[in-house]
Enzyme design. Sequence first.
Site, PDB file in Angstrom:
ATOM      1  N   GLU A  98       0.857  -1.183   0.000  1.00 51.27           N
ATOM      2  CA  GLU A  98       0.000   0.000   0.000  1.00 51.27           C
ATOM      3  C   GLU A  98       0.889   1.227   0.000  1.00 51.27           C
ATOM      4  OE1 GLU A  98      -2.162  -3.295   1.951  1.00 51.27           O
ATOM      5  OE2 GLU A  98      -0.389  -2.230   2.652  1.00 51.27           O
ATOM      6  N   TYR A 110       7.574   2.592  -7.610  1.00 60.71           N
ATOM      7  CA  TYR A 110       6.900   1.297  -7.707  1.00 60.71           C
ATOM      8  C   TYR A 110       6.439   1.017  -9.138  1.00 60.71           C
ATOM      9  CZ  TYR A 110       6.814   1.510  -2.595  1.00 60.71           C
ATOM     10  OH  TYR A 110       7.162   1.611  -1.274  1.00 60.71           O
TER      11      TYR A 110
END
Length: 142
Positions: A98, A110
């Site tokens: 998350e 990411y």
Amino acid sequence: MQDADIEQVLAIENSVYPHPWSRGNFLDSLASGYEAWVVREPTFKLAGYFLAMPVVDEMHLLNISVRADLQGQGLGRRLLDRVGALARGQGMTSILLEVRPSNQRALAVYERYGYVRIGLRKAYYPATGGAREDAIVMRLCL
């Protein structure tokens, strides 16, 4: 990561996050046997760390941080590489994490690494003034 690293870990955590993990969060993660790794400078000063929890066939990346003065030098990628190697070594099929929508730098890292957005957790993170911030859920298939 070992108990003796916690002071340096907390120093990084408190310097890079507006709502950092507590000492108890780290100690509980170590006591639970989660994957907890650090990277050090040649002087042995802590440069970054991650904690990840294996869950059935998926590794859940709980926390990953690089000291602010060392960000942008590839240490985060090295840590992500290690998470991936651990997950593959344990037969995991994916890594889940998350991230705050407001953390654009982490989102970009990411996404460049290959993580894809798969969902949203409403009001997941604490935010300033008692408010809550959503979490973008991301997955990397291995």
